[in-house]
Structures are given as structure tokens and as C-alpha cells.
Design a protein around this motif. Structure first.
Motif, PDB file in Angstrom:
ATOM      1  N   ALA A 311       0.824  -1.206   0.000  1.00 15.50           N
ATOM      2  CA  ALA A 311       0.000   0.000   0.000  1.00 15.50           C
ATOM      3  C   ALA A 311       0.858   1.256   0.000  1.00 15.50           C
ATOM      4  CB  ALA A 311      -0.932  -0.011   1.212  1.00 15.50           C
ATOM      5  N   ILE A 312       1.911   1.260   0.826  1.00 14.89           N
ATOM      6  CA  ILE A 312       2.804   2.430   0.883  1.00 14.89           C
ATOM      7  C   ILE A 312       3.455   2.670  -0.474  1.00 14.89           C
ATOM      8  CG2 ILE A 312       4.983   3.283   1.850  1.00 14.89           C
ATOM      9  CD1 ILE A 312       4.192   1.876   4.476  1.00 14.89           C
ATOM     10  N   ALA A 313       3.998   1.619  -1.073  1.00 16.98           N
ATOM     11  CA  ALA A 313       4.690   1.759  -2.348  1.00 16.98           C
ATOM     12  C   ALA A 313       3.739   2.197  -3.453  1.00 16.98           C
ATOM     13  CB  ALA A 313       5.360   0.439  -2.713  1.00 16.98           C
ATOM     14  N   LEU A 314       2.536   1.633  -3.469  1.00 20.40           N
ATOM     15  CA  LEU A 314       1.586   1.941  -4.535  1.00 20.40           C
ATOM     16  C   LEU A 314       1.149   3.399  -4.481  1.00 20.40           C
ATOM     17  CD1 LEU A 314       0.113   0.382  -6.821  1.00 20.40           C
ATOM     18  CD2 LEU A 314      -1.835   0.177  -5.262  1.00 20.40           C
ATOM     19  N   VAL A 315       0.794   3.882  -3.294  1.00 22.75           N
ATOM     20  CA  VAL A 315       0.388   5.281  -3.173  1.00 22.75           C
ATOM     21  C   VAL A 315       1.555   6.211  -3.486  1.00 22.75           C
ATOM     22  CG1 VAL A 315      -0.360   7.051  -1.534  1.00 22.75           C
ATOM     23  CG2 VAL A 315      -1.461   4.807  -1.528  1.00 22.75           C
ATOM     24  N   ALA A 316       2.740   5.871  -2.991  1.00 22.55           N
ATOM     25  CA  ALA A 316       3.894   6.750  -3.161  1.00 22.55           C
ATOM     26  C   ALA A 316       4.302   6.904  -4.618  1.00 22.55           C
ATOM     27  CB  ALA A 316       5.071   6.222  -2.345  1.00 22.55           C
ATOM     28  N   ILE A 317       4.210   5.835  -5.404  1.00 16.78           N
ATOM     29  CA  ILE A 317       4.701   5.936  -6.778  1.00 16.78           C
ATOM     30  C   ILE A 317       3.732   6.683  -7.685  1.00 16.78           C
ATOM     31  CG2 ILE A 317       3.740   3.786  -7.748  1.00 16.78           C
ATOM     32  CD1 ILE A 317       6.578   3.355  -8.975  1.00 16.78           C
ATOM     33  N   PHE A 318       2.433   6.647  -7.363  1.00 21.77           N
ATOM     34  CA  PHE A 318       1.454   7.357  -8.181  1.00 21.77           C
ATOM     35  C   PHE A 318       1.269   8.809  -7.743  1.00 21.77           C
ATOM     36  CE2 PHE A 318       0.024   3.085  -9.399  1.00 21.77           C
ATOM     37  CZ  PHE A 318      -0.237   3.270 -10.754  1.00 21.77           C
ATOM     38  N   LEU A 319       1.499   9.110  -6.469  1.00 23.51           N
ATOM     39  CA  LEU A 319       1.186  10.432  -5.943  1.00 23.51           C
ATOM     40  C   LEU A 319       1.873  11.576  -6.686  1.00 23.51           C
ATOM     41  CD1 LEU A 319      -0.216  12.180  -3.827  1.00 23.51           C
ATOM     42  CD2 LEU A 319       1.715  11.743  -2.283  1.00 23.51           C
ATOM     43  N   PRO A 320       3.185  11.511  -6.992  1.00 21.99           N
ATOM     44  CA  PRO A 320       3.810  12.667  -7.651  1.00 21.99           C
ATOM     45  C   PRO A 320       3.215  12.974  -9.020  1.00 21.99           C
ATOM     46  CG  PRO A 320       5.321  10.791  -7.564  1.00 21.99           C
ATOM     47  CD  PRO A 320       4.179  10.471  -6.670  1.00 21.99           C
ATOM     48  N   GLY A 321       2.896  11.937  -9.800  1.00 20.89           N
ATOM     49  CA  GLY A 321       2.311  12.173 -11.108  1.00 20.89           C
ATOM     50  C   GLY A 321       0.953  12.843 -11.021  1.00 20.89           C
ATOM     51  N   LEU A 322       0.146  12.474 -10.028  1.00 23.01           N
ATOM     52  CA  LEU A 322      -1.171  13.078  -9.865  1.00 23.01           C
ATOM     53  C   LEU A 322      -1.048  14.510  -9.351  1.00 23.01           C
ATOM     54  CD1 LEU A 322      -3.174  10.052  -8.421  1.00 23.01           C
ATOM     55  CD2 LEU A 322      -2.754  10.708 -10.788  1.00 23.01           C
ATOM     56  N   LEU A 323      -0.105  14.757  -8.428  1.00 18.35           N
ATOM     57  CA  LEU A 323       0.120  16.129  -7.969  1.00 18.35           C
ATOM     58  C   LEU A 323       0.574  17.028  -9.118  1.00 18.35           C
ATOM     59  CD1 LEU A 323       1.938  15.572  -4.540  1.00 18.35           C
ATOM     60  CD2 LEU A 323      -0.371  16.485  -4.879  1.00 18.35           C
ATOM     61  N   LEU A 324       1.485  16.526  -9.936  1.00 15.57           N
ATOM     62  CA  LEU A 324       1.963  17.313 -11.074  1.00 15.57           C
ATOM     63  C   LEU A 324       0.853  17.598 -12.070  1.00 15.57           C
ATOM     64  CD1 LEU A 324       5.495  15.871 -11.910  1.00 15.57           C
ATOM     65  CD2 LEU A 324       4.937  18.209 -11.254  1.00 15.57           C
ATOM     66  N   LEU A 325      -0.008  16.609 -12.308  1.00  9.41           N
ATOM     67  CA  LEU A 325      -1.101  16.801 -13.258  1.00  9.41           C
ATOM     68  C   LEU A 325      -2.033  17.912 -12.785  1.00  9.41           C
ATOM     69  CD1 LEU A 325      -2.729  15.939 -15.754  1.00  9.41           C
ATOM     70  CD2 LEU A 325      -3.892  14.262 -14.298  1.00  9.41           C
ATOM     71  N   ILE A 326      -2.501  17.818 -11.543  1.00  3.25           N
ATOM     72  CA  ILE A 326      -3.409  18.845 -11.021  1.00  3.25           C
ATOM     73  C   ILE A 326      -2.694  20.190 -10.943  1.00  3.25           C
ATOM     74  CG2 ILE A 326      -4.822  19.538  -9.049  1.00  3.25           C
ATOM     75  CD1 ILE A 326      -5.198  16.572  -8.413  1.00  3.25           C
TER      76      ILE A 326
END
Length: 409
Positions: A311-326
Motif C-alpha cells: 500500500a505504501i509503495a503503490l500510493v507513493a509511486i502514483f502520488l507525484p504524477g497526480l500532484l503534477l497533473l493537477i
């Protein structure tokens, strides 16, 4: 510049035309059936959501794809997140990400849990076959990306320079240096082309929200290593390692391979054999390749691992891309018109080809090709993927069986 005020109702984050539940079901179907990698995913999205469901226009979809290709991160997941945002607001955005990502993540965590149960020549052969699959898949990615992203001598030279940087600095620092060098070289040598500007779709995201997301992105990127060092927490270190990997991916899901290898194999958290076997297994499941992070999080040596690590790895790897998109959506129309920005991205994309080529050798080739039979099997997988356009899951099954057969030779 004020945020765009396009009049179509589906263009506004505050005026979604659907519900989060509708978005979840649409993306769950895609998460269960979208094989073939990020480029194939974009085709699935177009067929299901643009052509059949008509969530937005072809031109608007092309604009979203252009933005997500420009940004670091998992392009297909970012496009899916944006389409969910467009259709169902912020709830729809997270419903799209969850439904598209969880099927593959669950399958890969299950594989991680079962991997320790494999034994004997059959189990060893199956794992070796999955490593051979990784050779074929990464070679296909290098081949395809080189043809698209290094079409001239300038960009081919940038890719070569990236290989040399990775060879002499085989760490996450080398990855960053290669991308930064590529972007700088692009400013100098790749300014002859100017990409066309497609029709845009406005999300009416306030600039202050975009700025807050960008501050969060850069703040986490800088602070997580410091927090991990001060706290001594393996959980924070794990989150930071996967966050960094997700922050530096240009050019598609396969590019995350060398970044993750530097973070988890070089540190001793995951063995090279387990890493490559998991990457091979990731080719057999639908959905985003970034779900490979869930497998690695479950397999890490120091805790947290298992479901918590996944869970930690999955959230961490996707979070930067979603922050950058928004963070980028309110400013995208301005930035993409600058020729210098386009030139820097061309150079960075060429460097990505070199990074992936270096990863094809180490750890993929060195851990999988141990005898001539292995080379023949990997070459057969490459031909099936490139020449015969065989679905990746078929190649995975075939190479898995081949690995079992080779175990008895």
C-alpha cells in the motif's frame, strides 16, 4: 492569465456530467481488460470513453494525452485520472485511479505472497521464464521508443550520453543527472521543431490549487529523504524511494524499471532475481505497469512489507504524477507554447531511451540470460511481441512454460 472559461459543461471540475460510481465501473472494466502497456491503454481509453461513451471530444482527448506525455509520471494513469476528473469531479478522478489500478496491484501482491512458495525445478523454471519475459519486453520498449524519440543524430547522441552517465553513476543520482543533461542538451540541439497546439479542454482548476499541488510535489521530493534520515523510519524511507521513482519517469511505464532498480535492488531491499521475476509477472496482468510497485513493496526485506508495504509503495509511486497533473492543468496552455519547453522535453525524452537501454543490460539481461537457450527464448519473445504483435500475456505464458522446460535440460 485567468483560468480558461470554456463553456462545455464537461470541461469544468465543478460541473461534472457523470457520477463517481459511473466512472468507477467504466474504469474497473478497463482495469480488468487493458493489457499491452501505456500506449495500448490510451487506445482502450479512446475506444471506451471517447468513441463509445463520448465523455469528451477527440480533440480534447488529444490535448489531455499531450499534457500527460509532457509531464513526468505514468501517462496512461494520468490520462485516466484526468478523464475521471472531467466526468465525475474530484471523486470521479480518484474512482478512476482506484478502479484502473487495483486489479493489477492485487494480482501482483498475490504473486509476491506466493513467490516464496515456489520450489523445485518447476518453480525455479517458472521464475526464470518470467525473467526472460522481462528481457523481451524491455527490448521491445527500447526498440519502439528509440524509433520515436531518437529519430536524428542529436537525440541519438543524447541517448548515448545518458547510457554513459548511468554506467559511471549507477544510482538514483545518475538517473536524475541523465534526465537533467538530456533536457539541457535538448535546449541546445533540439529546437528546430515546434509541436502543434491541439484544441484544449479546461478543468477550471484555480491557480492557487495548482500552486498548492506543485508546492506539495517539490516539498515532498526534498523533505522525504531528510525525514527518513532524521526519523530512521523504514516506512518513510520506503515511501520516499517510491515517491522519487514516480517523480522522475519520463516516457512511459517501462522507464520506471531502472529507477526502481536503483532504489530497491541497489539498497538490498529486494533481490535482483525477485525484482526481475516480478517485472516479468507484471507483463501478464492488465492495468498500469506502475502496479509493479505493489509487488516490490510486498517483497521488501526490512519492514513494512506484505500488504502494508504494498500500500505504501503503490500510493507513493502514483502520488507525484497526480500532484503534477493537477498542479499543471491551470498553467498548461501557457507553458506548452514555449519552444524552449518543447525542446527541453525532446532532450529529456531522448535521455530516457538511454536510461532504459542501460537497464536492459543491468539488471534485466545479466540476471536472465545465463546460457544460449535463454538468449534464444528471449529472442523468440521479442519477435513475438514486435513482429507478430502477440499479446503480452500470451508471451508471458509461453516464456513461463519455456522456463520450466529449460529447467529440465
Amino acid at each position: 492569465m485567468k483560468p480558461s472559461t470554456a463553456t462545455s459543461p464537461d470541461a469544468a471540475i465543478g460541473q461534472p456530467r457523470g457520477t463517481a460510481g459511473e466512472v468507477f465501473l467504466a474504469f474497473l472494466k478497463l482495469g480488468l481488460t487493458s493489457f499491452g502497456g501505456p500506449i495500448a491503454h490510451l487506445g482502450y481509453f479512446r475506444d471506451e470513453l471517447i468513441i463509445r461513451r463520448k465523455w469528451t471530444s477527440e480533440e480534447g482527448y488529444a490535448d489531455l494525452v499531450a499534457l500527460c506525455q509532457f509531464l513526468p509520471g505514468p501517462a496512461s494513469s494520468q490520462v485516466g485520472f484526468a478523464l475521471g476528473l472531467l466526468r465525475g469531479g474530484i471523486g470521479g478522478a480518484f474512482a478512476a485511479w482506484t478502479a484502473f489500478t487495483l486489479p493489477s496491484a492485487i494480482l501482483l501482491v498475490a504473486f509476491a505472497m506466493a513467490a516464496t512458495a515456489f520450489g523445485g525445478p518447476v518453480g525455479a523454471g517458472l521464475l526464470h521464464g518470467l525473467k526472460i519475459v522481462a528481457v523481451a519486453v524491455v527490448a521491445q520498449a527500447v526498440w519502439g521508443m528509440a524509433r520515436t524519440l531518437t529519430p536524428d543524430k542529436e537525440r541519438a547522441s543524447i541517448a548515448l550520453a545518458a547510457v554513459l552517465i548511468i554506467v559511471f553513476v549507477p544510482s538514483a543520482v545518475g538517473q536524475i543527472a541523465a534526465i537533467a543533461t538530456g533536457a539541457f542538451a535538448g535546449l541546445l540541439f533540439c529546437r528546430s521543431e515546434l509541436a502543434s497546439i491541439a484544441h484544449h479542454v479546461s478543468f477550471r482548476i484555480p491557480r492557487r490549487v495548482g500552486l498548492l499541488c506543485l508546492i506539495c510535489f517539490f516539498g515532498l521530493l526534498g523533505l522525504l529523504p531528510i525525514l527518513a534520515s532524521l526519523s530512521g523510519s523504514q516506512g518513510v524511507a520506503l515511501f520516499g524511494a517510491f515517491y522519487r521513482s514516480g517523480s522522475l519517469v519520463f516516457g512511459g511505464g517501462h522507464v520506471v524499471l531502472p529507477l526502481l532498480q536503483a532504489e530497491v535492488v541497489n539498497t538490498g531491499w529486494v533481490s535482483a532475481d525477485a525484482f526481475v521475476a516480478g517485472y516479468g509477472a507484471a507483463q501478464a496482468v492488465p492495468g498500469p505497469l506502475f502496479s509493479f510497485a505493489a509487488y516490490l513493496g510486498a517483497m521488501t526485506g526490512p519492514g513494512p512489507h506484505g500488504l502494508a508495504g504494498a500500500a505504501i509503495a503503490l500510493v507513493a509511486i502514483f502520488l507525484p504524477g497526480l500532484l503534477l497533473l493537477i498542479g499543471t492543468l491551470p498553467f498548461w496552455d501557457d507553458v506548452r507554447r514555449y519552444p524552449l519547453a518543447q525542446a527541453a522535453m525532446r532532450g529529456a525524452s531522448a535521455a530516457v531511451v538511454g536510461i532504459l537501454a542501460a537497464a536492459l543490460y543491468n539488471p534485466v539481461w545479466t540476471s536472465a540470460i545465463l546460457q544460449p537457450y535463454d538468449f534464444a527464448a528471449a529472442l523468440a519473445g521479442f519477435v513475438l511481441l514486435v513482429a507478430w504483435k502477440t499479446p503480452p500475456w500470451v508471451v508471458v505464458v509461453s516464456m513461463g512454460l519455456a522456463g520450466i522446460g529449460l529447467a529440465f535440460i
